[in-house]
Design a protein around this motif. Structure first.
Motif, short mmCIF file in Angstrom:
data_model
loop_
_atom_site.label_atom_id
_atom_site.label_comp_id
_atom_site.label_asym_id
_atom_site.label_seq_id
_atom_site.Cartn_x
_atom_site.Cartn_y
_atom_site.Cartn_z
N PRO A 84 -17.42 -102.83 -11.74
CA PRO A 84 -16.63 -101.87 -12.52
C PRO A 84 -17.40 -100.55 -12.71
N ALA A 85 -16.65 -99.50 -12.94
CA ALA A 85 -17.27 -98.19 -13.16
C ALA A 85 -18.25 -98.28 -14.34
N GLY A 86 -19.37 -97.63 -14.20
CA GLY A 86 -20.37 -97.62 -15.26
C GLY A 86 -21.22 -98.86 -15.33
N ALA A 87 -21.16 -99.70 -14.30
CA ALA A 87 -21.96 -100.94 -14.31
C ALA A 87 -23.44 -100.61 -14.23
N THR A 88 -24.22 -101.41 -14.93
CA THR A 88 -25.67 -101.24 -14.93
C THR A 88 -26.29 -102.09 -13.82
N SER A 89 -27.57 -101.94 -13.63
CA SER A 89 -28.24 -102.74 -12.60
C SER A 89 -28.22 -104.23 -12.97
N SER A 90 -28.27 -104.54 -14.25
CA SER A 90 -28.18 -105.95 -14.64
C SER A 90 -26.76 -106.48 -14.41
N ASP A 91 -25.76 -105.61 -14.57
CA ASP A 91 -24.38 -106.00 -14.23
C ASP A 91 -24.27 -106.33 -12.75
N ALA A 92 -24.93 -105.53 -11.93
CA ALA A 92 -24.89 -105.74 -10.48
C ALA A 92 -25.49 -107.10 -10.12
N ILE A 93 -26.60 -107.43 -10.74
CA ILE A 93 -27.25 -108.72 -10.48
C ILE A 93 -26.35 -109.85 -10.96
N SER A 94 -25.80 -109.69 -12.15
CA SER A 94 -24.92 -110.71 -12.72
C SER A 94 -23.69 -110.91 -11.84
N TYR A 95 -23.12 -109.82 -11.34
CA TYR A 95 -21.92 -109.93 -10.51
C TYR A 95 -22.23 -110.59 -9.18
N ARG A 96 -23.35 -110.20 -8.59
CA ARG A 96 -23.75 -110.81 -7.31
C ARG A 96 -23.96 -112.32 -7.49
N ASP A 97 -24.60 -112.72 -8.58
CA ASP A 97 -24.79 -114.15 -8.85
C ASP A 97 -23.45 -114.85 -9.08
N ALA A 98 -22.55 -114.18 -9.78
CA ALA A 98 -21.23 -114.77 -10.03
C ALA A 98 -20.45 -114.93 -8.72
N GLY A 147 -16.72 -114.61 -22.73
CA GLY A 147 -16.85 -113.16 -22.55
C GLY A 147 -17.64 -112.77 -21.32
N ASP A 148 -17.74 -113.65 -20.35
CA ASP A 148 -18.48 -113.36 -19.12
C ASP A 148 -17.54 -112.65 -18.14
N ASP A 149 -17.42 -111.34 -18.33
CA ASP A 149 -16.50 -110.54 -17.53
C ASP A 149 -16.87 -110.52 -16.04
N MET A 150 -18.15 -110.57 -15.76
CA MET A 150 -18.57 -110.54 -14.35
C MET A 150 -18.16 -111.82 -13.62
N LEU A 151 -18.31 -112.96 -14.27
CA LEU A 151 -17.90 -114.23 -13.66
C LEU A 151 -16.38 -114.28 -13.53
N LEU A 152 -15.70 -113.79 -14.53
CA LEU A 152 -14.24 -113.76 -14.50
C LEU A 152 -13.74 -112.87 -13.35
N ARG A 153 -14.37 -111.72 -13.20
CA ARG A 153 -14.01 -110.78 -12.11
C ARG A 153 -14.31 -111.41 -10.75
#
Length: 195
Positions: free
Chosen positions: A74-88, A112-118
């Motif tokens: 998602p727009a404005g994602a942080t580097s930790s979001d990127a790692i979390s999304y890749r793992d998800a 509330g794990d939006d990255m896993l949901l996405r």
């Protein structure tokens, strides 16, 4: 500004009408018709080929941008979001059962794990592209869209741009600038026909 698609349709239609007019012109010999058809083809085909390239490039870019908006970070994602999304994404990739993915997505929603949901949504959508897949995958996509209405608009735009193979074939036939078969006849055949 007209789109490459519209211009290509117009060019192909004009080309077909001109080819028909040349063929119907009784004042021209077979050789004269072939010369005019050759000139028309050589003038029209390069432009049509360029318009096809522009159209294909535009469709690819549009589809890629929509897929990135839907299934990328998602727009404005942080580097930790990127790692979390890749793992998800890695986690859901192994799931072959829509019910199992549904349970995982419910837990992700509850926690509330939006990255896993996405990531679950992205995986379910990819599964819906398989004509042999269970309809339950589509249910997961629909449920995610219901909870995220903005995604629904983007998904509708993506799906609106996805053309069936049959429709794509029909469109491409309507846009084709075919080489007239008369151009494949050797000139000697004209001389024999005139004699």
């Amino acid at each position: 500004m007209t789109s490459a698609r519209q211009e290509l349709l117009r060019t192909a239609d004009t080309y077909r009408r001109k080819v028909a007019a040349i063929r119907a012109d009784d004042t021209l010999s077979a050789k004269g018709k072939r010369q005019q058809l050759d000139q028309l083809y050589k003038e029209t085909e390069p432009r049509a080929a360029e318009l096809r390239r522009q159209m294909d490039r535009g469709q690819y870019q549009s589809r890629t941008a929509l897929e990135r908006k839907l299934f990328g970070l998602p727009a404005g994602a942080t580097s930790s979001d990127a790692i979390s999304y890749r793992d998800a994404l890695d986690r859901v990739a192994a799931i072959k059962d829509p019910e199992q993915l549904g349970e995982l997505m419910e837990r992700a929603h509850a926690s509330g794990d939006d990255m896993l949901l996405r990531a679950g949504f992205a995986h379910a959508y990819r599964q819906t592209r398989n004509p042999l897949a269970s309809d339950l995958w589509g249910g997961l996509v629909a449920e995610y869209v219901e909870q995220n209405p903005a995604v629904g608009d983007t998904l509708a735009e993506l799906e609106g741009g996805v053309v069936s193979r049959a429709q794509d074939l029909t469109d491409r036939m309507n846009m084709s600038i075919g080489k007239p078969p008369e151009l494949d006849v050797p000139e000697a055949a004209d001389e024999q026909a005139a004699a």
